[in-house]
Design a protein around this motif. Sequence first.
Motif, PDB file in Angstrom:
ATOM      1  N   VAL A  57       0.855  -1.182   0.000  1.00  0.00           N
ATOM      2  CA  VAL A  57       0.000   0.000   0.000  1.00  0.00           C
ATOM      3  C   VAL A  57       0.891   1.232   0.000  1.00  0.00           C
ATOM      4  O   VAL A  57       1.709   1.409   0.903  1.00  0.00           O
ATOM      5  N   LYS A  58       0.745   2.041  -1.025  1.00  0.00           N
ATOM      6  CA  LYS A  58       1.487   3.290  -1.089  1.00  0.00           C
ATOM      7  C   LYS A  58       0.825   4.297  -0.165  1.00  0.00           C
ATOM      8  O   LYS A  58      -0.343   4.639  -0.324  1.00  0.00           O
ATOM      9  N   LYS A  59       1.557   4.764   0.835  1.00  0.00           N
ATOM     10  CA  LYS A  59       0.993   5.638   1.856  1.00  0.00           C
ATOM     11  C   LYS A  59       0.599   6.994   1.276  1.00  0.00           C
ATOM     12  O   LYS A  59       1.268   7.516   0.381  1.00  0.00           O
ATOM     13  N   PRO A  60      -0.480   7.601   1.801  1.00  0.00           N
ATOM     14  CA  PRO A  60      -0.944   8.888   1.267  1.00  0.00           C
ATOM     15  C   PRO A  60      -0.086  10.063   1.751  1.00  0.00           C
ATOM     16  O   PRO A  60       0.476  10.027   2.847  1.00  0.00           O
ATOM     17  N   LEU A  61       0.003  11.078   0.906  1.00  0.00           N
ATOM     18  CA  LEU A  61       0.633  12.328   1.329  1.00  0.00           C
ATOM     19  C   LEU A  61      -0.325  13.125   2.204  1.00  0.00           C
ATOM     20  O   LEU A  61       0.087  13.820   3.135  1.00  0.00           O
ATOM     21  N   ILE A  62      -1.625  13.034   1.887  1.00  0.00           N
ATOM     22  CA  ILE A  62      -2.678  13.691   2.670  1.00  0.00           C
ATOM     23  C   ILE A  62      -3.691  12.617   3.035  1.00  0.00           C
ATOM     24  O   ILE A  62      -4.370  12.070   2.160  1.00  0.00           O
ATOM     25  N   SER A  63      -3.783  12.286   4.298  1.00  0.00           N
ATOM     26  CA  SER A  63      -4.606  11.148   4.718  1.00  0.00           C
ATOM     27  C   SER A  63      -6.081  11.338   4.399  1.00  0.00           C
ATOM     28  O   SER A  63      -6.822  10.357   4.297  1.00  0.00           O
ATOM     29  N   LEU A  64      -6.515  12.581   4.213  1.00  0.00           N
ATOM     30  CA  LEU A  64      -7.922  12.836   3.903  1.00  0.00           C
ATOM     31  C   LEU A  64      -8.297  12.276   2.534  1.00  0.00           C
ATOM     32  O   LEU A  64      -9.469  12.035   2.256  1.00  0.00           O
ATOM     33  N   PHE A  65      -7.306  12.045   1.659  1.00  0.00           N
ATOM     34  CA  PHE A  65      -7.571  11.562   0.310  1.00  0.00           C
ATOM     35  C   PHE A  65      -7.317  10.059   0.155  1.00  0.00           C
ATOM     36  O   PHE A  65      -7.396   9.549  -0.953  1.00  0.00           O
ATOM     37  N   GLU A  66      -6.989   9.355   1.233  1.00  0.00           N
ATOM     38  CA  GLU A  66      -6.659   7.933   1.095  1.00  0.00           C
ATOM     39  C   GLU A  66      -7.901   7.118   0.758  1.00  0.00           C
ATOM     40  O   GLU A  66      -9.008   7.419   1.207  1.00  0.00           O
ATOM     41  N   PRO A  67      -7.752   6.066  -0.049  1.00  0.00           N
ATOM     42  CA  PRO A  67      -8.901   5.221  -0.416  1.00  0.00           C
ATOM     43  C   PRO A  67      -9.197   4.188   0.658  1.00  0.00           C
ATOM     44  O   PRO A  67      -8.343   3.872   1.491  1.00  0.00           O
ATOM     45  N   ASN A  68     -10.413   3.662   0.631  1.00  0.00           N
ATOM     46  CA  ASN A  68     -10.702   2.525   1.495  1.00  0.00           C
ATOM     47  C   ASN A  68     -10.392   1.237   0.733  1.00  0.00           C
ATOM     48  O   ASN A  68      -9.900   1.280  -0.402  1.00  0.00           O
TER      49      ASN A  68
END
Length: 555
Positions: free
Chosen positions: A58-69
């Motif tokens: 899983v490629k970690k998000p730069l902004i957690s608000l945009f991470e997928p489920n």
Amino acid sequence: MGAAVAGDGYDFSPGAQIPVSGGAGGTAATQALASAAYRDGPVDELLKANSDWATSEVKKPLISLFEPNLGEAFARAVQTRMLGSGRKPLIQSFGLEPQVIVEHCLAANRIRKIRDAQLTVIMAVFGLLFLPGVLLWFGAFQLRRSLAGAQNKRAGALGTTLLVALAVVIAVAMVKAPLHGFWGLYLRAMVIAPLIGGFWAKTACERTAKDLRDRWTGLLDGGAVAAKIPESVPRDPGESAAEQLRQSLQKLSAEQQSNIVFYAGPKGILGMGTRWGSWQLAEDLVPAEPGRDINPFRSWDIARAIHDQLKLLERTPINTGGLTAPHVEHWVVVPIGEGASAVSRPGGTDAASYQIRGAQLQDICDKQHFGSGDRHYLGVQFVLWDGQLVINLLINVTVLHKTLRIEVTGYALGPTHSVFNGRPKNRTKTFKKGIKFWETWTRTLPIVEPREVVRLAARAPLTWYPPLLEYWGGKLVLPEPFGLRHAWADKPWRHRFMADDALRAATPVLRVVHEAALRVLKDNGVDTSKFVSRAGNLSGAVQDAKPGRVDVYDA
């Protein structure tokens, strides 16, 4: 083997075909993986399903608000990998209908796309006109999300406290605001409008979440959940996107029919699992009558005789069950490195382009016994437990100098990981009764919580350009070489009956192979006495079959 052969009249009308159990694949394994496209929950759950054959990341998000489920990441990754232009070749998914899974991913993405379109309109009305207020609320939720994601649980409580404090400050500022007239009204509206938009967004999210969960549960229950993808049906000659999608699905079906497989060292044959057992019959070719030569024959003659005899495996002298109908296939095994990141296949889009048949197949069987090059194996495959267990027994016939060697090897691929069998859970909250404080009552909460609504609303405008969304929000990175079946498969040895089925299948196959081979040798004037003796010893030894680590050579 799998999906329909390309060009055989497959119906590409909307709706996924429902797979049937048996030699072509199984419903349970297919629908378990297809259900992942409709799931919610954290994407990291998929990492639990990593196997010895493949490891996803899983490629970690730069902004957690945009991470997928989980469902968003799975459906997007599978669709891109299986249908994307310029994609790498795929590993066959034995025991699965990969096209059905891909169609469900397309359907899930379509459902989310409709929701995201509604959320984008809501963001345009309540977001662009009142952008400062939206950014303020998004910033507050992002702060809480970042703190709640920390290992220290008090950080999550701190984030909630700060969010409540911010709401109080905003409420006081609205009452005590020194501005009047238009700007005073705008200041108050920019705080209230996002809350109104959030209410409409929550309604859209709840409706979509319920639809996705119904499909998720329906697939696990074995229901006929149709994957509606009307975009795969060209409505006029100018619809190039629909035609390209249709051709990509057709190519996927053709690739599933390929008889070329890849041996990745200790990982075994990709898609079939590791080699757990090996039995070898090797003796010299000696004329049955002294002074006379044996009749010339080829390895292909023995392979064809074994092929015909294996087709009769399901027959039994007494009416008491027996083996299911086997799938017998001539495989061309290509060696690759254990850490290879890709494989190569012949080009083209029809089934024949992905297969080696005819004179070329016979040439490999007769000549490529030693040194570099591909090898021929005759395989018998059993797909059991609704696709959850795939048993492969491969037969290789070689002649070096005067020694004929007939080798039977066993491969087994277990069920899909238990992660894919999880069902949706309702959010609940337990309260104590006021007077009867020793009693409690439980209330079912809405499916979508407020922070999930904010996440979906923030992602919605960016879903129209997925590369930017994946850059900021992260994504699921699928293992290579990729195949839907082996990427998330367990070993069968933890399931008693599955292990028994794998071990029991070896004995009748080995005896049929020896019977057919000995008949060919006898017909061609070969002294079979040593072969018969050796076959008898192996027939007794195979009764004590147990799984080992043959490919590591420490069994």
